[in-house]
Design an enzyme around this catalytic site. Structure first.
Site, PDB file in Angstrom:
ATOM      1  CB  CYS A  48     -37.022 -68.940  29.429  1.00 45.44           C
ATOM      2  SG  CYS A  48     -36.111 -67.801  28.368  1.00 45.44           S
TER       3      CYS A  48
ATOM      4  CG  HIS B 117     -37.160 -64.077  30.309  1.00 42.64           C
ATOM      5  ND1 HIS B 117     -36.575 -65.291  30.608  1.00 42.64           N
ATOM      6  CD2 HIS B 117     -38.180 -63.920  31.198  1.00 42.64           C
ATOM      7  CE1 HIS B 117     -37.202 -65.831  31.636  1.00 42.64           C
ATOM      8  NE2 HIS B 117     -38.179 -65.025  32.008  1.00 42.64           N
TER       9      HIS B 117
ATOM     10  CG  HIS C 174     -40.778 -66.264  34.396  1.00 46.36           C
ATOM     11  ND1 HIS C 174     -39.496 -65.806  34.599  1.00 46.36           N
ATOM     12  CD2 HIS C 174     -41.494 -65.867  35.482  1.00 46.36           C
ATOM     13  CE1 HIS C 174     -39.452 -65.153  35.756  1.00 46.36           C
ATOM     14  NE2 HIS C 174     -40.650 -65.171  36.302  1.00 46.36           N
TER      15      HIS C 174
END
Length: 162
Positions: A113, A23, A35
């Site tokens: 992301c 991530h 994010h």
């Protein structure tokens, strides 16, 4: 002795090591990151939620790095600084802060992301994770095709000898 994790600086890319993927977030200072998170994400679930792969929308969130990472390890990883010039830190932070709270399009293969944070830092949306998976899948596909071709050739050769 292991080297200490460098303290993130505003504008740094943060790579968080989830169990099956990475991530990404961008550090904006004072312990916070910006994010992408699935819209249905419950507090404390982190971006590891399986729903992130099943939805086409994401929410831009500003949260404490400590909360986003949870028990997962993380590192500063400005891995494209040698290829692309980072935008000025003030512009990175401004762009990230302006997006907080917005719902954005999310596609695992083209708008995830990693694309998001690279776009903020470099002005270039890219994801090495996606590229690596595509390359691995292509290699596996070519390997299967080659094995099938060899199988057909051996099968024909065997029939011709009979």
């Amino acid at each position: 002795m292991r080297a200490p994790i460098p303290e993130p600086k505003p504008g740094d890319l943060i790579e968080i090591f989830r169990p099956f993927y990475r991530h990404w977030a961008i550090y904006v200072g004072d312990g916070y990151v910006v994010h992408l998170a699935p819209p249905s994400e419950v507090a404390g679930a982190g971006a590891a939620s399986v729903m992130s792969a099943l939805t086409d929308k994401a929410i831009v969130k500003k949260e404490l790095l400590y909360d986003v990472a949870g028990s997962d390890k993380y590192q500063v990883n400005n891995k494209h600084d040698d290829k692309y010039s980072p935008l000025p830190c003030s512009k990175i932070i401004q762009r990230a802060e302006e997006l907080v709270g917005q719902e954005v399009l999310y596609k695992l293969t083209s708008e995830n992301c990693e694309h998001f944070v690279n776009e903020l830092r470099y002005g270039v949306a890219r994801s090495d994770q996606v590229r690596d998976v595509i390359i691995a899948a292509s290699a596996a596909g070519m390997g299967l095709a080659a094995m099938s071709l060899i199988g057909v050739m051996f099968s024909r050769n065997k029939r011709q000898k009979q």
